[in-house]
Structures are given as C-alpha cells and as structure tokens.
Enzyme design. Structure first.
Site, PDB file in Angstrom:
ATOM      1  N   ILE A 134      -7.905   6.930  -0.814  1.00  0.00           N
ATOM      2  CA  ILE A 134      -7.649   5.501  -1.008  1.00  0.00           C
ATOM      3  C   ILE A 134      -8.437   4.805   0.107  1.00  0.00           C
ATOM      4  O   ILE A 134      -8.399   5.230   1.259  1.00  0.00           O
ATOM      5  CB  ILE A 134      -6.127   5.192  -0.941  1.00  0.00           C
ATOM      6  N   SER A 135      -9.186   3.764  -0.246  1.00  0.00           N
ATOM      7  CA  SER A 135     -10.052   3.096   0.731  1.00  0.00           C
ATOM      8  C   SER A 135      -9.215   2.452   1.842  1.00  0.00           C
ATOM      9  O   SER A 135      -8.043   2.139   1.654  1.00  0.00           O
ATOM     10  CB  SER A 135     -10.881   1.998   0.050  1.00  0.00           C
ATOM     11  N   ALA A 136      -9.866   2.230   2.982  1.00  0.00           N
ATOM     12  CA  ALA A 136      -9.204   1.521   4.089  1.00  0.00           C
ATOM     13  C   ALA A 136      -8.923   0.084   3.653  1.00  0.00           C
ATOM     14  O   ALA A 136      -9.737  -0.522   2.948  1.00  0.00           O
ATOM     15  CB  ALA A 136     -10.101   1.531   5.314  1.00  0.00           C
ATOM     16  N   ARG A 160       0.829  -1.218   0.000  1.00  0.00           N
ATOM     17  CA  ARG A 160       0.000   0.000   0.000  1.00  0.00           C
ATOM     18  C   ARG A 160       0.860   1.263   0.000  1.00  0.00           C
ATOM     19  O   ARG A 160       0.448   2.306  -0.495  1.00  0.00           O
ATOM     20  CB  ARG A 160      -0.938  -0.030   1.214  1.00  0.00           C
TER      21      ARG A 160
END
Ligand code: SAH
Length: 213
Positions: free
Chosen positions: A57-59, A31
């Site tokens: 950015i999504s979890a 990530r």
C-alpha cells in the site's frame, strides 16, 4: 502509535495536501481499514506497508501528492491501474463524489478480493474493482476523465492514452523495475499529449502485456 489526524495535519503543514477536497478525502478514509491486521499499529506511519502478494500500500504522502496532481473533478469517470488494498481508490472515490465513479483494475485475484472487501466495508459504493491485466487499461468503461497508475511501467502505451478523454489527465509512473522512477503528468490537449515530470518515486512494477514480465 501515530493517529490519523496527526498524519494528515503534518501533510497539510508540509504543503503536500493543499486543497480542501483532498484534505477532506484523506481525512475521510481510515488507512487502518486497508492494512493487514498485524500492521494496524503502523497504519498512520508515512511509508508503504506490505499487503500480501509481494505488493505494498503506497505511503500516505504519495497518495496525497497523486490526489492533488490528478486534479479530480466531481462526477468524473476515473481509471486506476493497480487496486492493491483499495486505499488509494477509496481516497479518489471521495473526490469524484456520488455522481462519479472509479474503475480499478487489479491483476492478483487475492488482492482484488481484499481491495473490494475493504472498499465495501468502508461504506464506499462508487468504486468498481475488476480482476484483470490492466496494463492496457480497461477499454470496456472508457473514456476516462482521469487515469492513474499505482505501479511502475516501462512506458504509457497508446492503447491506454486512447482511453483518456480530450482535456483529461493521466498520472503515469515510468521507469525501471526496481529502480528510481518518475511520476509524470500527461494532459491530452487538442489531441496532443503534453508531458510534465513531477517527482521521483519508487513503485512496485506493472506486470502484464504492456508492463514488465
Ligand atoms: N493503490 C494501491 C497500491 C497497490 S501497489 C493501494 O492503495 O494499496 C500496485 C498494485 O498494482 C499491486 O497490487 C499489483 O498487483 C498491481 N498490478 C501490477 N501489475 C498490474 C496489472 N497489469 N494490472 C492490474 N494491476 C496490476
């Protein structure tokens, strides 16, 4: 600073990640390669992070939930609506494998460029990023085995459902802009659409012809 392995270990222990392919895909994608440099230290915190253009950015746990619920098969043709940083598409690219492909549409040119760069730098070659309004899907590469939204829409329009193959799965995020939304799994069976609400969530809005504004 939290590291990648402890984050994935926790998601496995909590049962969020429960299939070996999803675990492998989540471990394979770093990530930190998808977040802005100044946020590197937070790359493995389990929450959304800003990526520019007012987007996030999504979890990781949400990417993991969606990767599990999408039930991706190797060799599949997948459509993502909302590339952002490219992180989610990178995870799904490992699930479809070298024989499959992910077509990802992003409306903001800066993010489409950034997402494409991040994906290429990660050594991934089966993701195609397109800069366009994806609110009506991307008919040019249809039909798809799987389709998923990474932004919230007022509804999933027929024009997008038509791009899903018979037997295919679509994950939609449906609900008000800025409010609590629902992740919904749609399945096309015998030409009919089955709908299954999965969990509550909060995503940035889909902007465009079939979205908000
Ligand atoms: N999957 C991304 C999360 C991106 S957030 C990641 O892993 O980083 C949602 C993205 O959807 C934003 O980048 C936003 O610009 C994009 N988006 C919003 N409306 C869109 C539309 N109509 N077509 C394509 N992308 C859209």
């Amino acid at each position: 600073m939290r590291d990648a392995d402890s984050l994935i270990d926790d998601l496995v222990r909590e049962g969020v990640i429960h299939s070996p392919p999803v675990e492998r895909a989540m471990r394979a994608v770093r990530r930190e390669d998808f977040v802005p440099g100044r946020l590197m230290r937070s790359a493995y915190a389990d929450h959304p992070l800003p990526i520019g253009g007012g987007q996030t950015i999504s979890a990781p746990h949400m990417v993991a939930i969606m990767a599990e619920e999408l039930q991706v098969e190797e060799g599949g043709n997948v459509l993502e609506i909302g590339t952002g940083s490219g992180y989610h598409a990178a995870v799904v690219s490992h699930l479809v494998g070298p024989e499959g492909k992910v077509v990802s549409v992003e409306r903001l040119e800066s993010l489409a460029d950034e997402g494409r760069r991040n994906i290429i730098r990660s050594g991934i070659s089966n993701v195609k990023v397109i800069c366009a309004d994806g609110s009506g899907g991307y008919p040019e590469e249809a039909q798809y085995d799987r389709i998923y939204y990474t932004c919230a829409a007022p509804r999933v329009p027929g024009i997008v459902m038509d791009q899903l193959k018979e037997g295919g799965i679509l994950l939609g995020v449906v609900g008000p802009n800025g409010g609590v939304q629902v992740l919904i799994r749609y399945r096309k069976k015998d030409g009919r659409i089955e709908e299954e609400p999965l969990t509550r969530c909060v995503f940035v809005p889909l902007i465009g012809e079939y979205g908000y504004g």
